[in-house]
Design an enzyme around this catalytic site. Sequence first.
Site, PDB file in Angstrom:
ATOM      1  N   ASP A  23       0.816  -1.331  -0.028  1.00 19.96           N
ATOM      2  CA  ASP A  23      -0.143  -0.180  -0.138  1.00 19.96           C
ATOM      3  C   ASP A  23       0.833   1.154  -0.086  1.00 19.96           C
ATOM      4  OD1 ASP A  23      -2.834   1.160   0.450  1.00 19.96           O
ATOM      5  OD2 ASP A  23      -1.742   1.975   2.067  1.00 19.96           O
TER       6      ASP A  23
ATOM      7  N   GLU B  58       1.247  -0.455  -4.871  1.00 16.79           N
ATOM      8  CA  GLU B  58       0.157   0.688  -5.225  1.00 16.79           C
ATOM      9  C   GLU B  58       0.954   2.138  -5.483  1.00 16.79           C
ATOM     10  OE1 GLU B  58      -3.481   3.221  -3.347  1.00 16.79           O
ATOM     11  OE2 GLU B  58      -1.677   2.549  -2.229  1.00 16.79           O
TER      12      GLU B  58
END
Length: 509
Positions: free
Chosen positions: A328, A373
Amino acid sequence: MKKKKIIYLSISIILALIAIIISFNLFTKNDKTLESKPFSWDNVSLYFVMTDRFYDGDKSNNNSYGRISVDSKGSTVGTFHGGDIKGLTKKLKEGYFDDLGINAIWLTSPVEQIHGFISGDSNGSFAHYGYHGYYALDWTSIDKNMGTAQEMREFVDLAHSKGIRIVLDVVMNHTGFSTLKDMSDYEFSPLKNDTVDISNWTPSENENFDTYNKTIVDYSGHKEEWAKWWGTDWIRAGLPGYTPGGSNDISMNLSGLPDIKTESTNPVDIPPILKTKWAKDITEKNDKWIIPAAEKYRENLNIAPSEYIIKWLSSWVEEFGIDGFRCDTAKHIDMYRWQELKEESNKALKTWREKNPNKPGAKWTDDFWMTGEVFGQGLDKNEYYNNGFDSIINFKFPKGDSLDSLEEIYSEYADKINSDPSFNVLSYISSHDTGLTRGNMINLGTKLMLAPGGIEIYYGDESNRKPSTNTVTTAKDQPSRSDMNWDNVDKNVLSHWQKLVSLDQIIFQ
């Protein structure tokens, strides 16, 4: 394993090949060779599941830590809904992922989340818990709403026996927000009015979920109490005694979240809140939820904050044989830290295989895998690929449901991906952050499944899951996180996606 070399298949050829698959029954959930079936991360069919919204396999854990299922305003949009590891295991046993041709499952982060809620929007309209896994409290424990460490072990082993790799969502950039429940549980009380029962506070009829920020919590004083939270060596936050967030990607408080000082190389002690928590874990006998391989890291290691988190995360690999991470907020952390995570996780996976030689997946030889990401990135190769990442999520895959431009799209993807063995992307049509793409789901399935490179199926794309209607207009990301539509599956769409994913695996493995 080779990457996809095919550029375009006409619909008639696709349908003919699907007929062959059905006729010869090439994919069955009774196949005893599933564990050793051909696999390549280059052509992965990755199913992204928000565990809490998928399937409730154990109702007894739904209100762990005193969490409520329906908030005092009658909303469930930001509460835990009951999905758990047992639910995923049940669907594995039923063959749902086998039938869909899935060979990797990405789970939202199962680490223990903050116990309480925050205000879900600027109007205080609903209670927002960390059901999505992005509000970490303790990386060394599994969240009780998700299940126990043993249930995670059983899930991973079963997935491996079916030839399915397991990928965990991991968060290094930030912790979860402070909540009243955590203040109560872990003994820090920066309050304006300490006569309030913060362990069970919920807004009255004339209050909202932002009221506690305005009338109960003191954000300008109580420096000594705030120091009992994460500590100034660990995070940036707009709090007394803490370093405020900066203006660049590394130091900013993304979405207002407490920013971990991931760039710091200064050795630090365990955060105060975790010292308190881990002492309580012993007295409250929370052994079932502590990750055994992480126990050796539950002490002052005199290392930098990022290095603690890397050890805590890699312990999940060492304990369960986790195969990969989806990282993330990758651009908010120095790239070299991701390389460190990759190296530690590779070592941990090797350790797990050596210690568990008879377990499913122990004889696999593929390295630990990481995708990241980097919000907004498309079909571009950059320095992330030299710092631990095997692929990056492709935010720019065309979301329209027309098939008219497939040849042009596939040609571009095939040219860029197949010409470089160290480059790949993970394409998707829907996600928890960018919303549900809906339209002709038959065409969208065809477009995604046969695209060169890895593909990501967001849970419910294959069943035509609808956005949540039990929400408010200000709940930006919540509609795309509705419950899996088990009682209202679009069978025509599901059947088409099942055939296409299976076809994709047959052709390109």
